[in-house]
Motif scaffolding. Sequence first.
Motif, PDB file in Angstrom:
ATOM      1  N   SER A 179     -11.054   7.733  -2.342  1.00 25.04           N
ATOM      2  CA  SER A 179     -12.041   7.816  -1.265  1.00 25.04           C
ATOM      3  C   SER A 179     -11.332   7.756   0.090  1.00 25.04           C
ATOM      4  CB  SER A 179     -13.045   6.673  -1.370  1.00 25.04           C
ATOM      5  OG  SER A 179     -12.419   5.431  -1.063  1.00 25.04           O
ATOM      6  N   GLU A 180     -11.962   8.332   1.085  1.00 25.22           N
ATOM      7  CA  GLU A 180     -11.405   8.269   2.434  1.00 25.22           C
ATOM      8  C   GLU A 180     -11.352   6.831   2.934  1.00 25.22           C
ATOM      9  OE1 GLU A 180      -9.918  10.451   4.502  1.00 25.22           O
ATOM     10  OE2 GLU A 180      -9.936  11.786   2.755  1.00 25.22           O
ATOM     11  N   ALA A 181     -12.309   6.018   2.499  1.00 31.92           N
ATOM     12  CA  ALA A 181     -12.311   4.608   2.918  1.00 31.92           C
ATOM     13  C   ALA A 181     -11.069   3.897   2.387  1.00 31.92           C
ATOM     14  CB  ALA A 181     -13.577   3.918   2.425  1.00 31.92           C
ATOM     15  N   LEU A 182     -10.704   4.165   1.134  1.00 31.08           N
ATOM     16  CA  LEU A 182      -9.519   3.523   0.563  1.00 31.08           C
ATOM     17  C   LEU A 182      -8.244   4.050   1.222  1.00 31.08           C
ATOM     18  CD1 LEU A 182      -8.262   1.588  -1.446  1.00 31.08           C
ATOM     19  CD2 LEU A 182      -8.377   3.394  -3.184  1.00 31.08           C
ATOM     20  N   LEU A 183      -8.199   5.354   1.488  1.00 28.25           N
ATOM     21  CA  LEU A 183      -7.034   5.928   2.164  1.00 28.25           C
ATOM     22  C   LEU A 183      -6.871   5.338   3.560  1.00 28.25           C
ATOM     23  CD1 LEU A 183      -7.347   9.670   1.079  1.00 28.25           C
ATOM     24  CD2 LEU A 183      -5.621   8.033   0.314  1.00 28.25           C
ATOM     25  N   ASP A 184      -7.995   5.140   4.249  1.00 25.67           N
ATOM     26  CA  ASP A 184      -7.936   4.540   5.584  1.00 25.67           C
ATOM     27  C   ASP A 184      -7.412   3.098   5.513  1.00 25.67           C
ATOM     28  OD1 ASP A 184      -8.876   6.843   6.758  1.00 25.67           O
ATOM     29  OD2 ASP A 184     -10.943   6.147   6.939  1.00 25.67           O
ATOM     30  N   GLU A 185      -7.847   2.367   4.475  1.00 20.60           N
ATOM     31  CA  GLU A 185      -7.360   1.000   4.300  1.00 20.60           C
ATOM     32  C   GLU A 185      -5.867   0.995   4.012  1.00 20.60           C
ATOM     33  OE1 GLU A 185      -7.095  -3.107   3.981  1.00 20.60           O
ATOM     34  OE2 GLU A 185      -8.571  -1.794   4.941  1.00 20.60           O
ATOM     35  N   PHE A 186      -5.405   1.924   3.160  1.00 16.70           N
ATOM     36  CA  PHE A 186      -3.975   2.044   2.898  1.00 16.70           C
ATOM     37  C   PHE A 186      -3.207   2.319   4.189  1.00 16.70           C
ATOM     38  CE2 PHE A 186      -4.466   3.587  -1.783  1.00 16.70           C
ATOM     39  CZ  PHE A 186      -4.638   2.286  -2.198  1.00 16.70           C
ATOM     40  N   ASP A 187      -3.776   3.157   5.032  1.00 20.54           N
ATOM     41  CA  ASP A 187      -3.121   3.506   6.298  1.00 20.54           C
ATOM     42  C   ASP A 187      -2.941   2.272   7.176  1.00 20.54           C
ATOM     43  OD1 ASP A 187      -1.895   5.382   7.921  1.00 20.54           O
ATOM     44  OD2 ASP A 187      -3.739   5.975   8.917  1.00 20.54           O
ATOM     45  N   ARG A 188      -3.975   1.432   7.244  1.00 17.40           N
ATOM     46  CA  ARG A 188      -3.897   0.221   8.063  1.00 17.40           C
ATOM     47  C   ARG A 188      -2.862  -0.759   7.489  1.00 17.40           C
ATOM     48  NH1 ARG A 188      -9.547   1.243   8.391  1.00 17.40           N
ATOM     49  NH2 ARG A 188      -9.953   0.002   6.528  1.00 17.40           N
ATOM     50  N   VAL A 189      -2.884  -0.933   6.184  1.00 12.48           N
ATOM     51  CA  VAL A 189      -1.943  -1.865   5.550  1.00 12.48           C
ATOM     52  C   VAL A 189      -0.513  -1.351   5.689  1.00 12.48           C
ATOM     53  CG1 VAL A 189      -1.254  -2.925   3.359  1.00 12.48           C
ATOM     54  CG2 VAL A 189      -3.678  -2.732   3.947  1.00 12.48           C
ATOM     55  N   ALA A 204       0.849  -1.193   0.000  1.00 16.75           N
ATOM     56  CA  ALA A 204       0.000   0.000   0.000  1.00 16.75           C
ATOM     57  C   ALA A 204       0.882   1.239   0.000  1.00 16.75           C
ATOM     58  CB  ALA A 204      -0.916   0.025   1.223  1.00 16.75           C
ATOM     59  N   PRO A 205       0.405   2.322  -0.619  1.00 15.62           N
ATOM     60  CA  PRO A 205       1.120   3.591  -0.553  1.00 15.62           C
ATOM     61  C   PRO A 205       0.814   4.311   0.747  1.00 15.62           C
ATOM     62  CG  PRO A 205      -0.844   3.857  -1.868  1.00 15.62           C
ATOM     63  CD  PRO A 205      -0.794   2.398  -1.460  1.00 15.62           C
ATOM     64  N   ARG A 206       1.525   5.414   0.989  1.00 13.27           N
ATOM     65  CA  ARG A 206       1.232   6.256   2.152  1.00 13.27           C
ATOM     66  C   ARG A 206       0.073   7.202   1.823  1.00 13.27           C
ATOM     67  NH1 ARG A 206       6.137   9.535   2.425  1.00 13.27           N
ATOM     68  NH2 ARG A 206       6.444   8.713   0.317  1.00 13.27           N
ATOM     69  N   PRO A 207      -0.998   7.182   2.594  1.00 14.63           N
ATOM     70  CA  PRO A 207      -2.120   8.078   2.321  1.00 14.63           C
ATOM     71  C   PRO A 207      -1.723   9.553   2.337  1.00 14.63           C
ATOM     72  CG  PRO A 207      -2.754   6.390   3.892  1.00 14.63           C
ATOM     73  CD  PRO A 207      -1.285   6.268   3.725  1.00 14.63           C
ATOM     74  N   GLY A 208      -0.750   9.911   3.184  1.00 14.52           N
ATOM     75  CA  GLY A 208      -0.349  11.306   3.288  1.00 14.52           C
ATOM     76  C   GLY A 208       0.176  11.873   1.989  1.00 14.52           C
ATOM     77  N   THR A 209       0.784  11.022   1.145  1.00 16.52           N
ATOM     78  CA  THR A 209       1.315  11.497  -0.133  1.00 16.52           C
ATOM     79  C   THR A 209       0.173  11.884  -1.071  1.00 16.52           C
ATOM     80  OG1 THR A 209       3.079   9.879   0.205  1.00 16.52           O
ATOM     81  CG2 THR A 209       3.027  11.023  -1.893  1.00 16.52           C
ATOM     82  N   PHE A 210      -0.915  11.133  -1.048  1.00 17.60           N
ATOM     83  CA  PHE A 210      -2.088  11.490  -1.849  1.00 17.60           C
ATOM     84  C   PHE A 210      -2.717  12.782  -1.330  1.00 17.60           C
ATOM     85  CE2 PHE A 210      -1.602   7.052  -2.914  1.00 17.60           C
ATOM     86  CZ  PHE A 210      -2.010   6.983  -4.230  1.00 17.60           C
ATOM     87  N   ARG A 211      -2.747  12.942  -0.028  1.00 19.81           N
ATOM     88  CA  ARG A 211      -3.324  14.171   0.535  1.00 19.81           C
ATOM     89  C   ARG A 211      -2.449  15.376   0.200  1.00 19.81           C
ATOM     90  NH1 ARG A 211      -4.634  10.376   5.136  1.00 19.81           N
ATOM     91  NH2 ARG A 211      -6.889  10.020   4.956  1.00 19.81           N
TER      92      ARG A 211
END
Length: 264
Positions: A217-227, A142-149
């Motif tokens: 989506s925030e749901a996908l970003l949250d999943e990336f964060d967990r992974v 998974a990528p880092r969600p922060g980079t997408f933000r």
Amino acid sequence: MLKGALHAHSTYSDGEFTLQELRDTFLADGCSFLCMTDHAEYFDKQSIARYISECESLSDKTFQLVAGLEYRCKRDMHILGYCATQLTQSSDPEEVIRQIAAEGGIPVIAHPRNDFFEWIESFNTLPMGIETWNTKYDGRYAPRPGTFRLLQRLRRRVPEMHAFYGQDLHWKKQFRGLNVILDGDSPEPLKILAALAAGAYVGQKAELCLPASGVLSEALLDEFDRVQARSHHMWSLLKNGKRALDRLGIHVPKSLKAQLRRIF
């Protein structure tokens, strides 16, 4: 549609593959192109000419090796120059971005560190994109969600910025499962460049498709964060174990290192 890959290194810099081996490997993976980004500091005028010439000689109607460079800047920020091959003496990332754009290439900030985000947001000159997933730096899972933000904050200033998906390929047993799928049917360098510049592509890993806009989506970003958290925890345990072995004078076999690169 054309399947290809971004961000690869050869024996011209610090990669294990020759350019011929890269062509053979990615053709076998079903790809039509590979955008090269060997490290600029390894080259002089003579070697860069050989690099460009060899990329061209190994390219044809079925497969293109697109020559490009990765520029190391101050604070160890890295800027990818897709289709950019001019050497520079500057270590200022904004100046390097401008030089790549002036050459007609695509400047992309590679694997931005979390502590660089605020600095990047202060830039007056922004790149064409951010490498939102680098499977060597971020891991394959998974990528880092922060980079997408980060990208979405930058897109408020420059809506034309894109999310880029790169392998950062160095090793022969490294994960190669993150690809880009371009709109188009001809792997000509100018058409590849145009599709990347227009955001006419998606990043793809197995069944996961990620848009060039980087809007998730925030749901996908949250999943990336967990992974990411699970993967980072496991990698940290392995790194700490290696340090402990190093202190004892025990070296991890190269074969085991190679297998771990395939896993992570």
